[in-house]
Design a protein around this motif. Structure first.
Motif, mmCIF file in Angstrom:
data_model
loop_
_atom_site.group_PDB
_atom_site.id
_atom_site.type_symbol
_atom_site.label_atom_id
_atom_site.label_comp_id
_atom_site.label_asym_id
_atom_site.label_seq_id
_atom_site.Cartn_x
_atom_site.Cartn_y
_atom_site.Cartn_z
ATOM 1 N N ALA A 1 27.952 42.487 47.341
ATOM 2 C CA ALA A 1 27.538 43.184 48.562
ATOM 3 C C ALA A 1 28.293 42.668 49.774
ATOM 4 C CB ALA A 1 26.036 43.023 48.774
ATOM 5 N N ASN A 2 28.724 41.421 49.733
ATOM 6 C CA ASN A 2 29.448 40.832 50.856
ATOM 7 C C ASN A 2 30.933 41.162 50.862
ATOM 8 O OD1 ASN A 2 27.251 39.571 52.085
ATOM 9 N ND2 ASN A 2 27.361 37.856 50.656
ATOM 10 N N ASP A 3 31.425 41.813 49.821
ATOM 11 C CA ASP A 3 32.846 42.171 49.738
ATOM 12 C C ASP A 3 33.141 43.439 50.521
ATOM 13 O OD1 ASP A 3 33.998 40.183 48.264
ATOM 14 O OD2 ASP A 3 33.610 41.142 46.337
ATOM 15 N N ALA A 4 34.136 43.370 51.374
ATOM 16 C CA ALA A 4 34.571 44.563 52.092
ATOM 17 C C ALA A 4 35.385 45.476 51.167
ATOM 18 C CB ALA A 4 35.403 44.177 53.309
ATOM 19 N N ASP A 5 36.139 44.883 50.247
ATOM 20 C CA ASP A 5 36.976 45.640 49.324
ATOM 21 C C ASP A 5 36.792 45.103 47.906
ATOM 22 O OD1 ASP A 5 38.860 47.138 48.011
ATOM 23 O OD2 ASP A 5 40.582 46.374 49.135
ATOM 24 N N PRO A 6 35.820 45.648 47.157
ATOM 25 C CA PRO A 6 35.547 45.125 45.821
ATOM 26 C C PRO A 6 36.730 45.263 44.859
ATOM 27 C CG PRO A 6 33.914 46.772 46.452
ATOM 28 C CD PRO A 6 34.926 46.702 47.538
ATOM 29 N N THR A 7 37.551 46.269 45.044
ATOM 30 C CA THR A 7 38.710 46.465 44.170
ATOM 31 C C THR A 7 39.699 45.321 44.337
ATOM 32 O OG1 THR A 7 38.410 48.844 44.341
ATOM 33 C CG2 THR A 7 40.513 48.095 43.533
ATOM 34 N N ALA A 8 39.893 44.881 45.563
ATOM 35 C CA ALA A 8 40.818 43.771 45.819
ATOM 36 C C ALA A 8 40.322 42.485 45.174
ATOM 37 C CB ALA A 8 40.995 43.574 47.318
ATOM 38 N N ARG A 9 39.017 42.339 45.087
ATOM 39 C CA ARG A 9 38.438 41.124 44.502
ATOM 40 C C ARG A 9 38.844 40.962 43.040
ATOM 41 N NH1 ARG A 9 32.227 39.363 44.840
ATOM 42 N NH2 ARG A 9 32.351 37.561 43.493
ATOM 43 N N THR A 10 38.887 42.064 42.315
ATOM 44 C CA THR A 10 39.176 41.985 40.883
ATOM 45 C C THR A 10 40.633 42.279 40.545
ATOM 46 O OG1 THR A 10 38.461 44.272 40.603
ATOM 47 C CG2 THR A 10 36.804 42.552 40.233
ATOM 48 N N ALA A 11 41.453 42.562 41.546
ATOM 49 C CA ALA A 11 42.864 42.890 41.302
ATOM 50 C C ALA A 11 43.621 41.791 40.556
ATOM 51 C CB ALA A 11 43.560 43.241 42.612
ATOM 52 N N PRO A 12 43.469 40.514 40.915
ATOM 53 C CA PRO A 12 44.202 39.478 40.179
ATOM 54 C C PRO A 12 43.836 39.438 38.687
ATOM 55 C CG PRO A 12 43.395 38.597 42.251
ATOM 56 C CD PRO A 12 42.770 39.952 42.078
ATOM 57 N N ALA A 13 42.580 39.634 38.376
ATOM 58 C CA ALA A 13 42.163 39.617 36.968
ATOM 59 C C ALA A 13 42.735 40.817 36.218
ATOM 60 C CB ALA A 13 40.641 39.618 36.876
ATOM 61 N N ARG A 14 42.720 41.986 36.855
ATOM 62 C CA ARG A 14 43.297 43.177 36.209
ATOM 63 C C ARG A 14 44.789 43.001 35.990
ATOM 64 N NH1 ARG A 14 40.415 45.589 40.088
ATOM 65 N NH2 ARG A 14 42.272 46.377 41.109
ATOM 66 N N ALA B 1 46.439 40.173 35.606
ATOM 67 C CA ALA B 1 46.653 39.174 34.547
ATOM 68 C C ALA B 1 46.401 39.787 33.178
ATOM 69 C CB ALA B 1 45.744 37.973 34.763
ATOM 70 N N ALA B 2 45.371 40.601 33.064
ATOM 71 C CA ALA B 2 45.073 41.253 31.787
ATOM 72 C C ALA B 2 46.194 42.216 31.410
ATOM 73 C CB ALA B 2 43.736 41.993 31.868
ATOM 74 N N ASN B 3 46.676 42.978 32.374
ATOM 75 C CA ASN B 3 47.760 43.920 32.102
ATOM 76 C C ASN B 3 49.032 43.182 31.701
ATOM 77 O OD1 ASN B 3 48.825 46.654 32.040
ATOM 78 N ND2 ASN B 3 50.074 45.988 33.773
ATOM 79 N N LYS C 1 49.337 40.561 30.025
ATOM 80 C CA LYS C 1 49.244 40.172 28.615
ATOM 81 C C LYS C 1 49.813 41.279 27.718
ATOM 82 C CE LYS C 1 45.490 40.618 25.902
ATOM 83 N NZ LYS C 1 44.143 40.417 25.350
ATOM 84 N N PHE C 2 49.488 42.527 28.031
ATOM 85 C CA PHE C 2 49.968 43.648 27.231
ATOM 86 C C PHE C 2 51.449 43.910 27.477
ATOM 87 C CE2 PHE C 2 45.377 44.540 27.800
ATOM 88 C CZ PHE C 2 45.007 44.299 26.486
ATOM 89 N N VAL C 3 51.907 43.719 28.711
ATOM 90 C CA VAL C 3 53.331 43.884 29.023
ATOM 91 C C VAL C 3 54.148 42.837 28.271
ATOM 92 C CG1 VAL C 3 55.063 43.712 30.860
ATOM 93 C CG2 VAL C 3 52.935 44.972 31.266
ATOM 94 N N LYS C 4 53.668 41.612 28.252
ATOM 95 C CA LYS C 4 54.364 40.539 27.537
ATOM 96 C C LYS C 4 54.456 40.866 26.046
ATOM 97 C CE LYS C 4 54.200 35.627 26.533
ATOM 98 N NZ LYS C 4 53.431 34.397 26.619
ATOM 99 N N GLN C 5 53.357 41.329 25.492
ATOM 100 C CA GLN C 5 53.349 41.696 24.072
ATOM 101 C C GLN C 5 54.312 42.858 23.807
ATOM 102 O OE1 GLN C 5 49.424 42.593 22.626
ATOM 103 N NE2 GLN C 5 50.114 42.906 20.529
ATOM 104 N N ALA C 6 54.354 43.830 24.704
ATOM 105 C CA ALA C 6 55.263 44.969 24.558
ATOM 106 C C ALA C 6 56.718 44.510 24.621
ATOM 107 C CB ALA C 6 54.985 46.005 25.649
ATOM 108 N N ARG C 7 57.020 43.582 25.519
ATOM 109 C CA ARG C 7 58.399 43.068 25.626
ATOM 110 C C ARG C 7 58.798 42.290 24.376
ATOM 111 N NH1 ARG C 7 60.520 44.432 30.166
ATOM 112 N NH2 ARG C 7 59.312 44.567 32.081
#
Length: 96
Positions: A25-38, A40-42, A44-50
């Protein structure tokens, strides 16, 4: 103050959910909060694809990474469904 040593697992779960809701509730931009985790997860798949296609273009790597991501979540969904079915089966089993 809540005594964590005396609280039940259900109490601790409720306290954690409450804290998470207040934090979000205190986040002005909830999407920005989780951007680093998204990202990092992505990555992992790019590395595997390479690793699978070392000579592929960036566009092809992005396509392969997306397929790997979708396959990963399908596997998770299947495992989750199997776990739910197994749990339901044991819940319905008569007591010995």
């Amino acid at each position: 103050m809540i005594d964590a040593d005396r609280s039940t697992p259900a109490d601790r779960s409720m306290i954690a959910r409450l804290a998470a809701h207040i934090s979000h509730a205190n986040d002005a931009d909830p999407t920005a909060r989780t951007a680093p985790a998204r990202a990092a997860a992505n990555e992992k798949f790019v590395k595997q694809a390479r690793e699978m296609h070392p000579d592929a273009s960036d566009e092809r790597i992005a396509q392969v990474a997306e397929h790997l991501r979708k396959a990963h979540f399908i596997r998770l969904g299947r495992a989750s469904g199997a776990a739910r079915r197994a749990k339901a089966k044991t819940a319905k089993a008569p007591a010995a």
